[in-house]
Write a protein that holds these residues in place. Structure first.
Motif, PDB file in Angstrom:
ATOM      1  N   THR A 104       0.909  -0.984   0.457  1.00  0.00           N
ATOM      2  CA  THR A 104       0.451   0.042   0.216  1.00  0.00           C
ATOM      3  C   THR A 104       0.544   0.926  -0.119  1.00  0.00           C
ATOM      4  O   THR A 104       0.609   2.186  -0.667  1.00  0.00           O
ATOM      5  CB  THR A 104      -1.004   0.291   1.020  1.00  0.00           C
ATOM      6  N   THR A 117       1.178   4.498  -2.417  1.00  0.00           N
ATOM      7  CA  THR A 117       0.761   5.971  -2.061  1.00  0.00           C
ATOM      8  C   THR A 117       1.472   6.719  -2.539  1.00  0.00           C
ATOM      9  O   THR A 117       1.421   8.092  -2.223  1.00  0.00           O
ATOM     10  CB  THR A 117      -0.361   5.693  -0.713  1.00  0.00           C
ATOM     11  N   LEU A 163      -2.530  13.241  -3.683  1.00  0.00           N
ATOM     12  CA  LEU A 163      -3.247  12.195  -3.197  1.00  0.00           C
ATOM     13  C   LEU A 163      -2.959  11.344  -1.695  1.00  0.00           C
ATOM     14  O   LEU A 163      -3.000  10.688  -1.038  1.00  0.00           O
ATOM     15  CB  LEU A 163      -2.886  10.495  -4.090  1.00  0.00           C
ATOM     16  N   GLU A 164      -1.629  11.635  -1.345  1.00  0.00           N
ATOM     17  CA  GLU A 164      -0.787  11.583  -0.086  1.00  0.00           C
ATOM     18  C   GLU A 164      -1.977  12.397   1.265  1.00  0.00           C
ATOM     19  O   GLU A 164      -2.009  12.144   2.436  1.00  0.00           O
ATOM     20  CB  GLU A 164       0.663  11.874   0.054  1.00  0.00           C
ATOM     21  N   PHE A 179      -0.917   5.650  -8.107  1.00  0.00           N
ATOM     22  CA  PHE A 179      -0.719   5.843  -7.150  1.00  0.00           C
ATOM     23  C   PHE A 179      -2.458   6.264  -6.548  1.00  0.00           C
ATOM     24  O   PHE A 179      -2.268   6.687  -5.356  1.00  0.00           O
ATOM     25  CB  PHE A 179      -0.138   6.923  -6.411  1.00  0.00           C
ATOM     26  N   PRO A 197      -4.517   2.866  -4.199  1.00  0.00           N
ATOM     27  CA  PRO A 197      -4.853   2.814  -3.042  1.00  0.00           C
ATOM     28  C   PRO A 197      -6.184   3.274  -2.847  1.00  0.00           C
ATOM     29  O   PRO A 197      -6.908   3.549  -1.320  1.00  0.00           O
ATOM     30  CB  PRO A 197      -3.355   2.947  -2.244  1.00  0.00           C
ATOM     31  N   VAL A 198      -6.006   4.948  -3.137  1.00  0.00           N
ATOM     32  CA  VAL A 198      -7.029   5.902  -2.551  1.00  0.00           C
ATOM     33  C   VAL A 198      -8.621   5.628  -2.724  1.00  0.00           C
ATOM     34  O   VAL A 198      -9.620   5.426  -1.409  1.00  0.00           O
ATOM     35  CB  VAL A 198      -7.240   7.414  -3.026  1.00  0.00           C
TER      36      VAL A 198
END
Length: 1023
Positions: free
Chosen positions: A430, A434, A681-682, A709, A712-713
């Motif tokens: 994960t 991400t 996204l982070e 990336f 995972p979101v």
């Protein structure tokens, strides 16, 4: 036409006498059993025993063609081509006299190959039709069947066949004897030694070591067979078109193949790869594989060990040079190599001092010349030797390719299996998806192994900031890896880790300031020349050129992709070192000046990590003051992750600026947030603690950002209950790897009351695997059989098919007995809907662009309650196409649907309560308005902005109680509508995209109605 089919036209009884006339009759001495007789001596139209001339052969050809034409059934070709076919067949039969072979060779060749040779020997026919050409080829093959049969019946054939077999066997025996002489069977002593040596090699090489890691609980060695990952290698290949006729010479092309299969295609390979790319691991894998299979016999020769001696070893010293504990029988290695049973792997040309590389090359060339029948693999870093270093000895050059995302996933899973650390596997995968900087580093086995070890050491948590990870990676690459491998100083230069960092950061910062990711050789030397005087320990060990070559070969951070061009192996290392230089030089103002440039994003984040607390606070304050855009606010927020110590007031200021941006609550806010790029996204939260609109905003933002990336979101929201969130997740399928997204997201999303959208055959196959869905959208060209195979007739309730010109027969749709709603958009030009009468459809939509043929058979669909049309409707009134017996309640017209009918005949559906004119083009006339005014049950009307200007002249529509106006800009004059709709009780205004206006502007126009402007997630302005 197949020869077997042609045989029904040309019976053997008619063909055999004609074929025999082509050859001389057998007589005494016609053929000696010990000497082959050429076909040219057997034909009857050449030589001394000639019974036919060319004219006679043409007559025979004419008789063959005439037999076929006059046989029962359809003519094989047009009648006017008979003469041309006869001429072409005669030329092919005459070519029998030009073949340089005997009857035994001809029979061995077979009738099809003999026919092809006759075709190539004779002049190609010109102007024949396709049918005539097929007939000519077929009749030639059929004639060759009888020609070969004739040969086998000759008295001399069997004798000559036996002679040929005896000669072939004698040649085979001689070759086997020579092979035995050149490769004698190993003696019992050799065989006994190999039974000890091969298991030793398999055991020794079946371990991978990560150098430079001293973590307490992470293993530095693990089984190769568990952790090995087959990577790809690429190279220039000029042989790619060899087997393709008619292609122009395009020069060398790039080919890719599995690295561990390279030797299977070429016996000599020079393999290039960056530091940690897996060169040594590949050598180990090949050695283990060969040792376990028992052939070929592997010799692993690491040059860093061999060059310590004054001379490089001859074969008899291979094992002692690498400290093998088993003593081989005298001459064993030479016997193995002489027999061509060896796999010699010379690892690490770059680890040989530059002064010794010439003698190393001579040693290699001597070995390959002395023992040519073996397999050879030589490895090196890309810039250690010139491109043609071994090319003149037949070595194929390949380069190990970076790991793909799937390779990284496989490596991580195998690493954790080997290290018995399965509990940490999923969290690391994960993180790799991400955290962009982490994923950019994980492109070769060395860095993947380092990340895995660090992650396990920290009990499943990587450092909150990236600096610690970069520091560990740089320490390993710059210093400890070579030291722990016992490398010493192969080029005579030995620098401390700090000295190497100082030199490399000057190169990195120079690239960043110039806005580039690579520089030429002279530019690199100029930057190092400026930096060297400040680093005394480096300046004392060599000139600028020597230091540059040392960094290029030994640092593991630089590579030379083309002669004279240099860049960092990872952009992330360039940014990290460049940020280190910017802070060291006090260039905070330069960083602030480039805050709006996405290329400087990671440089600024790393500068915050390198800076001292006061510098860090000043840099963040200046960032916020210099640029108020959402992207810079989010960049400052992302920098907090790398700020270990920070003034609380600065932290609060940064968080306050970003608080209004995250989470997004509308589509407009999501678009603004997505402009910040992948870094956002982070920062996206959820799903815990988010409202439905906020959850939708996060998912929509992730989709807009895209890239791998974002997965995972989206995965975090796969069990969300809100239907809008679920629709977004299902619609995003086309933006990711089909199977991965299907397994990670689609399989977990509830499909209750939402459509699943399929836009490719791969998705269609995955849908079949995932299980049935009641509501399905399918885009693309598929047959009805394919759709039936992918959809469950017992489950399907609602189907929308669009963009499918192949779908022109709906009869198979009758198997969807539970289907109640069907929509067909941009399918075949002419659709017959009558087969759908066997279903109890309650809802139907038919839409297509442009004019032309339309649908038919709709009148048979008498169960429809909802109908949406977006295709031409021709006729005097609506009853010409729409079934009058259908209990329609909702009728929608789109582009071109009214055609020549307008709204005439609308009163034929007294059950109709809702009418929509959304995308309708053209004008409504007074007859259309009269239909609306006189309809007895119409209560709800939807109208697009394009038609509003006609309504002030319309008659009073007293029956309309609910009015919806679409695509408004907010400046439309709606004052004339109050007279037309005196009984309206509910008015909904729907703005066009990116247009917003308050409802109170129009409240006075409809004093007895509730007026509202539709404010949804998609058209609400940002706060």
């Amino acid at each position: 036409m197949d020869p077997a089919v042609l045989g029904t036209r040309l019976a053997s009884s008619a063909l055999v006498p004609l074929v025999r006339k082509l050859f001389v009759r057998e007589g005494p001495g016609a053929g000696l059993a010990d000497r082959p007789v050429r076909l040219s001596a057997l034909v009857s139209f050449r030589g001394e025993r000639r019974t036919l001339d060319e004219r006679g052969v043409r007559k025979l050809a004419g008789r063959l063609v005439r037999h076929a034409v006059e046989s029962p059934g359809e003519a094989p070709f047009p009648a006017d081509e008979e003469a041309a076919v006869t001429d072409a067949l005669a030329r092919r039969l005459l070519a029998l006299g030009d073949l340089d072979m005997d009857d035994v060779q001809a029979v061995h060749l077979g009738h099809r190959e003999l026919a092809r040779k006759l075709h190539t020997r004779s002049t190609a026919p010109v102007g024949l039709s396709a049918d005539a050409t097929v007939f000519l080829d077929s009749v030639t093959e059929w004639a060759c069947v009888h020609v070969l049969h004739f040969f086998t019946q000759r008295s001399t054939f069997v004798a000559r066949t036996l002679v040929e077999q005896s000669r072939t066997q004698a040649e085979l025996i001689a070759k086997v004897d020579e092979l035995i002489r050149r490769g004698p069977r190993p003696s019992a002593q050799d065989a006994s030694f190999e039974r000890r040596y091969l298991p030793h090699v398999a055991d020794k090489q079946n371990r991978i070591t990560i150098y430079g890691i001293d973590l307490r609980e992470s293993p530095d060695r693990w089984p190769l067979e568990v952790a090995y990952l087959s990577l790809e290698a690429s190279g220039a290949d000029s042989q790619a078109y060899d087997r393709l006729d008619g292609l122009p010479d395009g020069g060398p092309v790039t080919v890719q193949l599995r690295a561990d299969a390279a030797l299977a295609e070429h016996a000599r390979v020079l393999l290039r790869g960056d530091a940690g790319s897996g060169k040594t691991t590949l050598v180990q894998w090949l050695a283990v594989t060969a040792a376990r299979q028992g052939a070929p016999v592997p010799f692993v020769l690491p040059l860093r060990t061999l060059v310590r001696a004054d001379t490089l070893p001859a074969p008899e010293a291979f094992l002692t040079a690498v400290s093998c504990p088993h003593a081989a029988p005298p001459g064993w290695a030479e016997r193995v190599l002489t027999a061509g049973r060896g796999l010699v792997m010379v690892d690490g040309i770059d680890e040989v001092p530059a002064a010794d590389r010439t003698r190393t090359r001579d040693w290699l060339l001597d070995l390959t010349r002395a023992y040519p029948g073996n397999q050879w693999l030589v490895t090196t870093r890309p810039t250690a030797v010139r491109p043609t270093w071994l090319a003149d000895q037949g070595f194929r050059e390949l380069t190990l390719a970076p790991m793909k995302r799937a390779d990284v996933t496989t490596f991580v899973r195998r690493w954790h299996a080997a290290a018995d650390a399965r509990d940490y596997e999923d969290t690391l995968l994960t993180a790799l998806r991400t955290k962009r900087d982490l994923a950019l580093m994980a492109t070769n086995p060395l860095m993947c192994g380092l990340i895995c070890a660090l992650h396990r050491e920290r009990r499943g948590f990587l450092p909150q900031g990236r600096k610690e990870l970069y520091d560990a990676a740089l320490s390993m690459l710059l210093t400890r890896r070579d030291r722990e491998r016992g490398m010493g100083a192969p080029d005579g230069i030995e620098l401390t880790e700090e000295a190497r960092l100082e030199l490399l950061q000057s190169l990195a910062y120079g690239l960043i300031l110039s806005g580039r990711t690579e520089m030429d050789h002279d530019g690199a030397l100029l930057l190092l020349e400026r930096a060297l005087p400040n680093i005394a320990s480096a300046a004392q060990q060599g000139d600028t050129e020597a230091v540059f070559r040392h960094l290029l070969l030994r640092s593991g951070l630089l590579r030379e992709p083309a002669p004279g061009v240099v860049h960092f192996v990872h952009r992330t290392f360039q940014d990290y070192l460049g940020a280190r230089a910017a802070v060291a030089d006090g260039h905070l103002d330069v960083l602030v000046h480039h805050a709006g440039d996405p290329q400087w994003e990671d440089v600024i984040r790393m500068a915050v990590a390198h800076a001292r607390p006061q510098e860090r606070a000043r840099l963040l304050r200046h960032l916020l003051a210099a640029d108020s855009s959402p992207r810079v606010s989010l960049l400052a927020l992302a920098c907090l992750e790398d700020a270990t110590t920070l003034d609380p007031s600065v932290r609060q200021e940064v968080e306050s600026r970003a608080a209004g941006l995250i989470p997004p609550r509308t589509a407009a806010e999501a678009r603004a947030l997505a402009e910040a790029g992948p870094l956002v996204l982070e920062l996206l939260p959820g799903p815990e603690g988010l409202s439905d609109d906020e959850a939708l905003g996060v998912v929509h933002t992730a989709r807009l950002v895209g890239t791998e990336f974002a997965l995972p979101v989206l995965k975090r929201f796969r069990e969300h209950a809100d239907s809008r969130v679920r629709v977004q997740l299902l619609q995003a399928w086309d933006e990711f790897d089909v199977d991965e997204y299907a397994d990670d997201v689609v399989a977990h999303v509830s499909r209750h009351n939402v459509f699943i959208t399929v836009q490719s055959r791969a998705q269609l196959a995955a849908l079949r695997r995932l299980g049935a869905s009641p509501l399905v959208n399918i885009s693309g060209s598929y047959s009805a059989e394919e759709l039936l195979g992918a959809l469950d007739p017992d489950i399907l309730r609602n189907l929308h098919v669009w963009g499918n010109p192949q779908l022109n027969d709906l009869s198979l749709f009758t198997r969807f007995q539970h289907l109640r709603s069907l929509s067909l958009s941009d399918c075949a030009d002419a659709l017959d809907l009558s087969p759908l009468a066997r279903l109890r459809l309650t809802s139907l939509g038919v839409h297509r662009r442009g004019n032309g043929p339309t649908v038919r058979g709709m009148q048979r669909l008498t169960t429809l309650e909802n109908l949406s049309l977006g295709c031409p409707m021709e006729g005097e009134d609506l009853t010409a196409r729409i079934p009058t017996q259908a209990p329609l309640q909702d009728l929608r017209f789109g582009t071109g649907a009214l055609g020549t009918t307008g709204l005439k005949g609308l009163s034929q559906w007294p059950t109709l309560t809702h009418l929509s004119l959304i995308d309708t083009e053209g004008e409504l006339d007074q007859n259309d308005f009269q239909e609306l005014a006189l309809h007895p049950s119409l209560r709800s009307l939807e109208v697009t902005r394009h038609l509003l200007h006609q309504f002030p002249q319309a008659p009073v529509l007293r029956g309309i109680e609910r009015l919806r106006l679409f695509m408004l800009y907010g400046a439309e004059d709606l004052s004339g509508l109050r007279r037309v709709f005196p009984q309206v009780r509910e008015v909904t205004l729907i703005p066009a995209a990116d247009h917003f206006f308050p409802a109170d502007r129009y409240q006075g126009l409809f004093p007895h109605a509730e007026v509202q402007v539709s404010s949804t997630f998609w058209n609400t302005p940002p706060a």
